[in-house]
Scaffold this active site. Structure first.
Site, PDB file in Angstrom:
ATOM      1  N   ALA A 185       0.829  -1.207   0.000  1.00  0.00           N
ATOM      2  CA  ALA A 185       0.000   0.000   0.000  1.00  0.00           C
ATOM      3  C   ALA A 185       0.864   1.259   0.000  1.00  0.00           C
ATOM      4  CB  ALA A 185      -0.936   0.005   1.205  1.00  0.00           C
ATOM      5  N   ASP A 186       1.903   1.273   0.810  1.00  0.00           N
ATOM      6  CA  ASP A 186       2.825   2.411   0.846  1.00  0.00           C
ATOM      7  C   ASP A 186       3.469   2.645  -0.515  1.00  0.00           C
ATOM      8  OD1 ASP A 186       2.593   3.328   3.457  1.00  0.00           O
ATOM      9  OD2 ASP A 186       4.157   2.011   4.227  1.00  0.00           O
ATOM     10  N   VAL A 187       4.022   1.586  -1.077  1.00  0.00           N
ATOM     11  CA  VAL A 187       4.750   1.724  -2.338  1.00  0.00           C
ATOM     12  C   VAL A 187       3.802   2.118  -3.465  1.00  0.00           C
ATOM     13  CG1 VAL A 187       6.106   0.497  -4.075  1.00  0.00           C
ATOM     14  CG2 VAL A 187       6.608   0.169  -1.647  1.00  0.00           C
ATOM     15  N   GLY A 190       2.954   5.739  -3.173  1.00  0.00           N
ATOM     16  CA  GLY A 190       4.075   6.563  -3.607  1.00  0.00           C
ATOM     17  C   GLY A 190       4.197   6.631  -5.121  1.00  0.00           C
TER      18      GLY A 190
END
Length: 412
Positions: A185-187, A190
């Protein structure tokens, strides 16, 4: 902890280690307020392609980290923050805020991933900065969005993997909901943010106006569900955990060999025909339950047992060679050391080497795409906290006396 001079300023790194900044984004300046992972993942895309990325951090005395505590020299931090310059500012001090606002005048992008209300308290929200520079592209990454019932919740990758549906389709049903082994989810947030900022910059070329880019981990995670989400939206299907099997295309999954495991992807009709031919079991094509893609998916347990009985007869290398000759999609299941020892990975130069001032030669993960005329650059390692403060403030028109006074007063 970063090395410092007797004046409290960061000791400069070896300038010879940094290559000149160039690339397709060399005319773009980014003020990077991001922390932890999602935001830095977005801004790395600009730094690697030549943008002048100024990483804005709190002064050392404030003891405010980037979310990684004392791990600045660790692999994660070094991989995320290469190719940047570092400037320390106390944004809670009116003089620090004035410095930031001066930098905004000449910037193209401001990026932040604070909780949604923080930027307004600091006076660095989009509308405030737009009044200074109407061309600014302002990027905000949050856990759940800038408004709405969850806006003030802290957003973490693990939490969003669950809320966004990922954990309900990942892993084996017997083991319960399972998170992915990477910060998906973070990547994703981003990378979507980087794409959105690039889109806004492209639009600005014709309109002359910047805009506010908003990305959330929750939206990014749901978008990454792709066909699994579409199955529900279009057909009302609720996908379930399929373990190592593909949800619908069988046989696609992990199969045991005499000495390990391999991946096979042969769900499509022509590929399945090549698979059974290569394995010497073409009679499986004549089995009614296995003769169609739908039938193989429905009868996956029996088919996988048949194939697994055969794959166990030989080692992984044998089968991979057989499948290579037969044009069957298959591959090894590599541990991390094996990933980077793979000849194709070496050929693609995925691992990139940088020279660190104290760690020596280190390797980071390079960009996953190439441009034929303007390649990405690995110019410099992650900077020391505040390493370029004097340099950046001098560029902004501050005198040596001004800068010395800022240090003395804890503004920078």
């Amino acid at each position: 902890m970063s090395a410092t001079t007797t004046e409290g300023r960061p000791a400069p790194a070896d300038a010879s280690a940094a290559a000149p900044r160039q690339g397709p984004l060399a005319n773009i300046r980014v003020l990077d307020l991001t922390r932890v992972r999602a935001g830095p993942t977005a801004i790395r895309q600009f730094a690697d392609w030549g943008a002048d990325v100024i990483k804005i951090e709190s002064p050392q005395y404030m003891e405010v980290s980037d979310g990684w505590g004392g791990l600045r020299d660790g692999p994660d931090f070094q991989n995320l923050h290469r190719n940047k310059r570092s400037l320390t500012i106390n944004l809670k001090d009116p003089r620090g805020l004035a410095i930031f606002r001066r930098l905004v005048e000449q910037a193209d992008v401001v990026a932040e991933n604070f909780r949604p209300d923080v930027k307004f308290r600091l006076g660095i929200d989009y509308e405030s900065l737009k009044a200074i520079n109407p061309r600014i592209v302002y990027a905000s990454i949050s856990g759940f969005g800038q408004d709405g019932p969850y806006a003030k919740r802290p957003g973490f990758d693990h939490i969003v993997q669950g809320m966004g549906g990922m954990m309900s389709v990942n892993g084996h049903a017997d083991n319960g909901p399972t998170r992915a082994g990477i910060a998906v989810a973070d990547v994703a947030a981003g990378l979507f943010c980087a794409l959105a900022v690039m889109t806004a910059l492209l639009e600005r070329a014709s309109s002359g106006q910047g805009q506010w880019v908003q990305v959330s981990l929750l939206q990014a995670m749901i978008s990454m569900l792709d066909f699994q989400a579409a199955r529900w939206l279009m057909n009302g299907d609720i996908p379930v955990q399929a373990g190592n099997d593909h949800p619908t295309s069988i046989p696609t999954g992990v199969y045991p060999t005499a000495d390990g495991w391999i991946n096979i992807a042969a769900g499509e009709q022509a590929m399945f025909a090549r698979l059974v031919k290569a394995m010497g079991c073409e009679e499986l094509m004549a089995v009614p339950e296995y003769s169609t893609e739908e039938g193989r998916s429905e009868h996956r347990t029996a088919l996988n047992a048949e194939l697994s009985r055969r794959t166990r007869e030989h080692g992984s290398a044998h089968w991979l060679e057989v499948f290579e000759r037969g044009s069957v999609a298959a591959g090894p299941i590599n541990r991390m050391n094996e990933v980077f020892e793979d000849p194709q990975v070496r050929h693609l130069q995925v691992a990139q080497t940088l020279q660190h001032q104290t760690l020596g030669a280190i390797q980071v993960v390079g960009q996953p795409f190439q441009l034929s005329r303007t390649p990405s650059q690995m110019r410099s390692v992650t900077p020391l906290r505040g390493e370029h403060t004097d340099e950046i403030l001098a560029e902004a028109g501050y005198s040596e006396q001004d800068i010395a006074g800022f240090y003395a007063d804890g503004v920078i």
